[in-house]
Design an enzyme around this catalytic site. Structure first.
Site, PDB file in Angstrom:
ATOM      1  CG  ASN A 178     -52.487 -23.250   1.238  1.00 51.74           C
ATOM      2  OD1 ASN A 178     -52.122 -22.586   2.256  1.00 51.74           O
ATOM      3  ND2 ASN A 178     -53.257 -24.365   1.402  1.00 51.74           N
ATOM      4  CD  GLU A 183     -60.824 -24.774   0.264  1.00 52.72           C
ATOM      5  OE1 GLU A 183     -61.158 -24.793  -1.127  1.00 52.72           O
ATOM      6  OE2 GLU A 183     -60.180 -25.605   0.670  1.00 52.72           O
TER       7      GLU A 183
END
Length: 665
Positions: free
Chosen positions: A276, A312
């Site tokens: 990310n 996640e």
């Protein structure tokens, strides 16, 4: 790819119901209740024929010389009408043909009686007997549910026939002709008007019922859309934590009652934070969507369920017969994601693609088996997979000394954590978006081992809840918060996370009251954050405990709203002071649909009258967006990282949001 939750909202919540045109409405009106009309018309004709035949008695009394002919005519018309109607009815002819048969029966019934009756020698009796012809006119307009045009035609024929017959009585006094003629015309006008009015009212009733039906369908569709909203992950379109929680309960009940074994797997994207940070949130979202799709393909042949468990992390549930099958599926999941070959160059473990770690648990008979236990075991297996280098799967083995020792070590550590000062608190600021001031802080618990190694809260909190150590840790946390920050008024308000185990424990509210009395802190200075979880059930004990805490002045906050644990039913049952919207919704705002989703959730909470706190604010852009959305409070690394209590004891002005170019953000 599955629809995202924003797609569902766009399609279902915002679509308008179909509104038919006038011609369609009239067609629907004719079709509406047609079966009922056919049955009532049939019944009405049978009654009318019976009454028509019974009038042979007045025939005998008033026109005895032609009574034989009138009675034969009545029998012919009555029986003929019934036979014709019944044949059409059984042949399922259109309703208009049945109505036409009834209208014709009225006309022929009148003419069939009137013609032979006019041949009587007793013209005086007949001149008065003719008044009963008005019954046929009224029958066409009132006694049958004929359409207006058909009823007017039938009654008009009756009226014209009457005036023709009346001409044979020209020798009568003109007053008689005027009176009877006026009576028939009045009956025609009055009954025609009533028929028109009734048909119009029936149509209005139909329109009102139709509109109500549209509104009911619209409300039902919106309700279903909201239900999907509360059960669907906004990014991947998979089931969210709430939905997967219910499926887990179903799997668990089937295992308890029917012996159907199943596996629960927790799947974590390896080094996702680095992904990310390197590629950006949009690419991070794309990565999660691709992984979600790959996981769906991997479990397709196993007929399992898959959901996003948060961030996640994903969860898979599947009914399997053996532990070997569970281990095989876990490995299939790992290799499926690996075969995608999605580039991840920021890893430092020698792998340059996106992979996942999988922790699996399989149902087993053991003492104290609980629903949340299998998730805890899957979480321990996931931790072991990460510790083994990631990109692998681990199946929880209760006989594995390493797994057992880890859990037992933490459980033993928690027993001495308070006495040995192994547990501590850090505080993360909660900032007022309008003023920029820190209105509150959230207390976060930290645990270190005897050698100084930190233990993640995700690891020791479940153990604390399982062993009951959370009760002592919770009391210690509340007392420490009061002493470190509230007694000397260093901060206005401190929020503390409260476990469902604490809320279920009798006397919890009393122990909190004792701490407040001991420290001299007002209850209004504390906020308790609660999260609906697997072990949380909405029963009277919990509601009573929350009510007692509110009586003490303590504010009740709902944490992680939108992740699945915080159900819409909680907003209905509890008057929360503040609702914290999960960070995932803010991070999904990089797309228009993600932003629309967040706005819908904000609107839902705001309409309930709760204050709104959004966590996970990490950039200037996100903070600016919160201002545009008129959010009450925010929390995140951009406005303040967790810090020890000493950082909030400095004699400075109240902390504010950072300045940009001399202007407060």
């Amino acid at each position: 790819m599955k629809h995202t939750l924003a797609d569902v909202v766009d399609i279902d919540l915002h679509k308008q119901p179909h509104r038919p045109h006038l011609a369609e409405l009239q067609t629907l009106y004719r079709m509406e209740g047609e079966a009922g009309r056919r049955a009532s018309t049939r019944q009405g004709l049978w009654v009318a024929v019976v009454v028509y035949l019974l009038f042979f008695i007045p025939d005998i009394l008033l026109v005895p010389d032609v009574a034989f002919y009138t009675i034969v005519s009545r029998l012919f018309v009555g029986i003929g009408s019934l036979l014709t109607f019944e044949i059409l009815f059984r042949l399922k002819a259109q309703t208009k043909w049945l109505d036409g048969t009834c209208a014709a029966a009225l006309v022929f019934g009148y003419i069939g009686w009137l013609v032979p009756a006019m041949m009587t020698a007793d013209t005086s009796s007949m001149s008065y007997y003719m008044i009963f012809g008005a019954i046929f006119m009224m029958g066409a307009n009132l006694f049958f549910s004929l359409r207006f045009r058909l009823s007017v035609v039938a009654s008009s024929i009756v009226l014209v026939t009457f005036f023709i017959a009346l001409s044979f009585f020209s020798e009568h006094d003109p007053a008689y002709l005027i009176a009877f003629g006026t009576f028939y015309v009045s009956c025609f006008v009055f009954t025609s008007y009533v028929n028109w009015k009734l048909n119009r009212e029936r149509y209005k009733v139909f329109l009102n019922a139709f509109e109500a039906k549209i509104q009911q369908n619209e409300a039902s569709e919106r309700g279903m859309a909201l239900l999907r909203l509360s059960n669907t992950d906004p990014l991947t379109g998979l089931d969210n934590r709430r939905a997967i929680d219910q499926q887990l309960r179903d799997y668990w009940n089937d295992w308890q009652k029917l012996g159907k074994n199943f596996t629960a797997m927790l799947i974590d994207v390896d080094f996702f934070k680095k992904y990310n940070d390197c590629y950006g949130h949009q690419e991070g979202d794309r990565c999660l969507i691709l992984v979600a799709n790959a996981l769906g393909e991997a479990i397709r042949n196993y007929h399992g369920s898959i959901g996003r468990y948060g961030g996640e992390e994903f969860i898979v549930l599947a009914r399997l017969d053996t532990r070997e099958q569970a281990a095989e599926l876990a490995e299939v999941i790992c290799r499926t994601v690996e075969s995608m070959g999605l580039i991840h160059e920021q890893r430092r473990d020698g792998v340059s693609i996106v992979t996942v770690s999988v922790g699996a648990a399989f149902t087993r008979n053991h003492t104290g088996a609980k629903l949340e236990k299998i998730i805890h075991e899957a979480d321990r297996a996931l931790y072991a997979a990460k510790a083994s280098g990631r990109n692998c799967s681990k199946l929880f083995d209760p006989n594995d000394p390493q797994s057992s020792d880890e859990s037992e070590n933490i459980a033993a550590l928690l027993k001495i954590a308070v006495d040995q000062n192994l547990v501590s608190l850090v505080y993360q600021p909660i900032t007022n978006v309008t003023t920029g001031e820190v209105d509150a802080v959230e207390a976060l618990m930290r645990l270190t081992m005897l050698d100084g190694t930190s233990v993640p809260p995700s690891l020791f909190i479940p153990v604390a809840e399982r062993t009951g150590a959370i009760l002592d840790l919770g009391r210690w946390a509340i007392k420490t918060v009061c002493r470190e920050l509230l007694v000397d008024n260093h901060v206005p308000l401190v929020s503390v996370n409260v476990s469902p185990i604490q809320l279920k424990t009798p006397g919890f509210a009393t122990s909190v009251a004792a701490i407040l009395g001991e420290t001299g802190v007002a209850g209004s200075r504390l906020a308790f954050e609660i999260t609906e979880g697997l072990e949380m059930e909405m029963h009277s004990g919990i509601l009573r405990c929350i009510s007692d805490l509110e009586t003490l002045g303590i504010r009740i906050w709902l944490d992680d709203f939108g992740t699945g644990f915080a159900g819409l039913s909680w907003l209905r049952l509890i008057d929360f002071d503040t609702v914290k919207i999960d960070r995932s919704f803010l991070h999904d705002c990089a797309t228009p649909k993600g932003r629309a989703m967040l706005q819908d959730i904000i609107g839902l909470v705001r309409n309930r009258g709760h204050k709104i706190l959004i966590e996970g604010v990490e950039t200037d852009e996100q903070l600016a967006l919160m201002r545009r959305f008129r959010i009450d409070h925010v929390q995140g690394f951009h406005v303040g990282r967790p810090a020890p209590a000493d950082m909030f004891r400095t004699p400075t002005d109240k902390p504010r949001l950072p300045l940009r170019n001399g202007v407060r953000n």
